[in-house]
Design an enzyme around this catalytic site. Sequence first.
Site, PDB file in Angstrom:
ATOM      1  N   GLU A   1       0.894  -1.169   0.000  1.00  7.63           N
ATOM      2  CA  GLU A   1       0.000   0.000   0.000  1.00  7.63           C
ATOM      3  C   GLU A   1       0.919   1.203   0.000  1.00  7.63           C
ATOM      4  OE1 GLU A   1      -1.394   3.039   1.544  1.00  7.63           O
ATOM      5  OE2 GLU A   1      -2.108   1.905   3.293  1.00  7.63           O
TER       6      GLU A   1
ATOM      7  N   CYS B   1      -2.042   8.212   4.428  1.00  9.97           N
ATOM      8  CA  CYS B   1      -2.070   7.831   3.008  1.00  9.97           C
ATOM      9  C   CYS B   1      -3.321   8.360   2.316  1.00  9.97           C
ATOM     10  CB  CYS B   1      -1.974   6.322   2.866  1.00  9.97           C
ATOM     11  SG  CYS B   1      -2.883   5.436   4.105  1.00  9.97           S
TER      12      CYS B   1
HETATM   13  P1  NAP Z   1       9.863   3.560   3.130  1.00 12.95           P
HETATM   14  O1  NAP Z   1      11.081   4.323   2.814  1.00 12.95           O
HETATM   15  O2  NAP Z   1       9.096   3.003   2.009  1.00 12.95           O
HETATM   16  O3  NAP Z   1      10.292   2.395   4.153  1.00 12.95           O
HETATM   17  C1  NAP Z   1       9.382   1.453   4.686  1.00 12.95           C
HETATM   18  C2  NAP Z   1      10.131   0.165   5.016  1.00 12.95           C
HETATM   19  O4  NAP Z   1      10.559  -0.452   3.798  1.00 12.95           O
HETATM   20  C3  NAP Z   1      11.388   0.371   5.845  1.00 12.95           C
HETATM   21  O5  NAP Z   1      11.550  -0.752   6.675  1.00 12.95           O
HETATM   22  C4  NAP Z   1      12.478   0.420   4.800  1.00 12.95           C
HETATM   23  O6  NAP Z   1      13.737   0.045   5.292  1.00 12.95           O
HETATM   24  C5  NAP Z   1      11.980  -0.603   3.801  1.00 12.95           C
HETATM   25  N1  NAP Z   1      12.461  -0.344   2.455  1.00 12.95           N
HETATM   26  C6  NAP Z   1      12.368   0.831   1.766  1.00 12.95           C
HETATM   27  N2  NAP Z   1      12.910   0.689   0.535  1.00 12.95           N
HETATM   28  C7  NAP Z   1      13.357  -0.583   0.451  1.00 12.95           C
HETATM   29  C8  NAP Z   1      14.012  -1.340  -0.560  1.00 12.95           C
HETATM   30  N3  NAP Z   1      14.332  -0.784  -1.735  1.00 12.95           N
HETATM   31  N4  NAP Z   1      14.326  -2.611  -0.316  1.00 12.95           N
HETATM   32  C9  NAP Z   1      14.036  -3.174   0.893  1.00 12.95           C
HETATM   33  N5  NAP Z   1      13.418  -2.511   1.897  1.00 12.95           N
HETATM   34  C10 NAP Z   1      13.081  -1.243   1.682  1.00 12.95           C
HETATM   35  O7  NAP Z   1       8.847   4.439   3.946  1.00 12.95           O
HETATM   36  P2  NAP Z   1       9.026   5.381   5.216  1.00 12.95           P
HETATM   37  O8  NAP Z   1      10.359   5.287   5.854  1.00 12.95           O
HETATM   38  O9  NAP Z   1       7.889   5.034   6.047  1.00 12.95           O
HETATM   39  O10 NAP Z   1       8.792   6.844   4.661  1.00 12.95           O
HETATM   40  C11 NAP Z   1       9.456   7.377   3.536  1.00 12.95           C
HETATM   41  C12 NAP Z   1       8.443   7.997   2.595  1.00 12.95           C
HETATM   42  O11 NAP Z   1       7.466   7.029   2.214  1.00 12.95           O
HETATM   43  C13 NAP Z   1       7.598   9.115   3.180  1.00 12.95           C
HETATM   44  O12 NAP Z   1       8.246  10.347   3.182  1.00 12.95           O
HETATM   45  C14 NAP Z   1       6.385   9.097   2.285  1.00 12.95           C
HETATM   46  O13 NAP Z   1       6.640   9.790   1.100  1.00 12.95           O
HETATM   47  C15 NAP Z   1       6.201   7.640   1.974  1.00 12.95           C
HETATM   48  N6  NAP Z   1       5.149   6.991   2.817  1.00 12.95           N
HETATM   49  C16 NAP Z   1       3.905   6.914   2.299  1.00 12.95           C
HETATM   50  C17 NAP Z   1       2.906   6.312   3.047  1.00 12.95           C
HETATM   51  C18 NAP Z   1       1.538   6.209   2.523  1.00 12.95           C
HETATM   52  O14 NAP Z   1       0.708   5.647   3.206  1.00 12.95           O
HETATM   53  N7  NAP Z   1       1.241   6.682   1.360  1.00 12.95           N
HETATM   54  C19 NAP Z   1       3.168   5.791   4.320  1.00 12.95           C
HETATM   55  C20 NAP Z   1       4.462   5.894   4.828  1.00 12.95           C
HETATM   56  C21 NAP Z   1       5.444   6.485   4.044  1.00 12.95           C
HETATM   57  P3  NAP Z   1      14.793   1.151   5.763  1.00 12.95           P
HETATM   58  O15 NAP Z   1      14.082   2.157   6.585  1.00 12.95           O
HETATM   59  O16 NAP Z   1      15.823   0.358   6.478  1.00 12.95           O
HETATM   60  O17 NAP Z   1      15.292   1.806   4.501  1.00 12.95           O
END
Ligand code: NAP
Length: 507
Positions: free
Chosen positions: A263, A300
């Site tokens: 999601e 989200c």
């Molecule tokens: P994220 O960067 O997507 O990370 C979520 C989880 O996935 C973390 O455990 C992260 O590990 C892991 N992950 C990310 N990229 C990966 C990859 N290429 N391979 C393996 N694992 C991976 O999300 P976030 O830290 O929650 O937030 C970052 C951005 O995501 C926000 O600024 C926002 O733009 C977006 N976000 C959107 C929603 C929504 O509901 N639309 C919700 C949350 C976040 P690591 O932390 O160790 O990298």
Amino acid sequence: MITGKNCIGGRFKADGSVEFRTINPKENVENPMVFLEATKGEIDAAAELAWTAFKTFRNIPGKQRADFLNSIADEILALDKELVDMYMLESGLPEGRAIGERGRTVFQLRSFAELVSNDDWRENTFDAAQPDRKPMPKDDLRKTMIPLGPVAVFGASNFPLAYSTAGGDTASALAAGCPVIVKGHPMHAGTNELVASAIVKAAEKTGMPKGVFSSINGNVQAGVDLVNHPKVKAVGFTGSIGGGRALFDLAAKRDEPIPVFAEMGSINPVIMTANAISNRGRELAKTYAGSITLGTGQFCTNPGLLLTVKTDDTEGFIQELAKKTIAIAPQTMLHPNIKKGYQKKGEDVISQDGVEVVGEYKGDLEPNDAASIIASVSGEAFLKNPKMHQEVFGPFSMVVQCKGETELIQIIDGLEGQLTGTLIAEKDDDLNLAEIVESLQNRVGRIIYNGVPTGVEVCPSMQHGGPYPASTDSRFTAVGIHSIKRWVRPISYQSFPMELLPDHLKK
Ligand code: NAP
């Protein structure tokens, strides 16, 4: 007390030496607890134990799985203030939100417990044999749902409880009979450990196999190793489009591809008709300022895009929306990277040709506070530039002023998949509402009429998921009891003797 260790099949251990800490986003300092990243060996052990546990867990009667889920809910509540304090420390979210989200988490666990207390959720179907049918006899056929196997769950940064360690993905997977391995969100490792300890206690109390739950700390590589592990059979994820897509691609490239239910991003278009703006523009500006800034815009379902047909009233409405939005006191974002992401994406969108910033909070800010922004652009400029469609995760919204209904529909049709779409209209509106709904329903998972998209009710009729990139599979929901369907598959038994059938197919 926090150990900083990984939970491998119920045992807290740490073979590795790579340390990390979480951050207190309010104070912008590291928290004192030290966590140890899981080693490849620990990830392997968690997956192997989960696979062994699957062989018994999948056959445990639904009532016993229900006891396990209810017991997890009880143990989470028993953590009481310790959990609420840790949640606030690591997320910067206020106490009321912590308590509310804990309530939602417990409700979800109990809802799935109730669901699997009987076998209706399996949608069993029976087709009796017709041995005398001509020209060919028909065999006895019975169909049911069985669990996929161990599920990897990635904790969400914006829901440290309800979409993390014992959140909706974990609760639905355990309910289905799938063991779970959680990769806790690295910024909520303490909250993750406390909830993991509650699940372990519940598993012991209700006699579950020891590999039924594991939780690992780690970085991107740990997530990659988990998704690549041959004993992992499905993935649940909430987060960025980049992260979700990377895991989806990884899972598709495995020798045995597995489903990834991710999601991800959404800008949740809101169509406000000119009649609605003219009749109740002030009220709408107030309501939408509240929705755009709710939870510092870190939902989200945040309304990031408002679409309207330009009239003499539009400018006044946008000014009022901007005034009301920036009058709301700024709040801390979940962690410094999210704040950085908000600034970068916001700057990227507002620097595009034709975008005007109508209002931006200019008062004092703590380091991780977000300054809310309302921007505006013409429909023509928006149509030409997909960069304006990207999610700016935070208190940001852009109003698109279309020259007419045709352009409005063109914009809706050209949008990427969305979790929600909202229609704000009057009873005898001048716009062709049926046509708008027709377009909107092709792009979204949930349509709201005269309301706001924020606030996702947990109930069976809720659809939380939409066409890509809102989620990787729009046929399923991540919220509500039907989310269990992500972790099961249908199987038919043909001409089976009664004694070899599962109990729920014996009749
Ligand atoms: P994220 O960067 O997507 O990370 C979520 C989880 O996935 C973390 O455990 C992260 O590990 C892991 N992950 C990310 N990229 C990966 C990859 N290429 N391979 C393996 N694992 C991976 O999300 P976030 O830290 O929650 O937030 C970052 C951005 O995501 C926000 O600024 C926002 O733009 C977006 N976000 C959107 C929603 C929504 O509901 N639309 C919700 C949350 C976040 P690591 O932390 O160790 O990298």
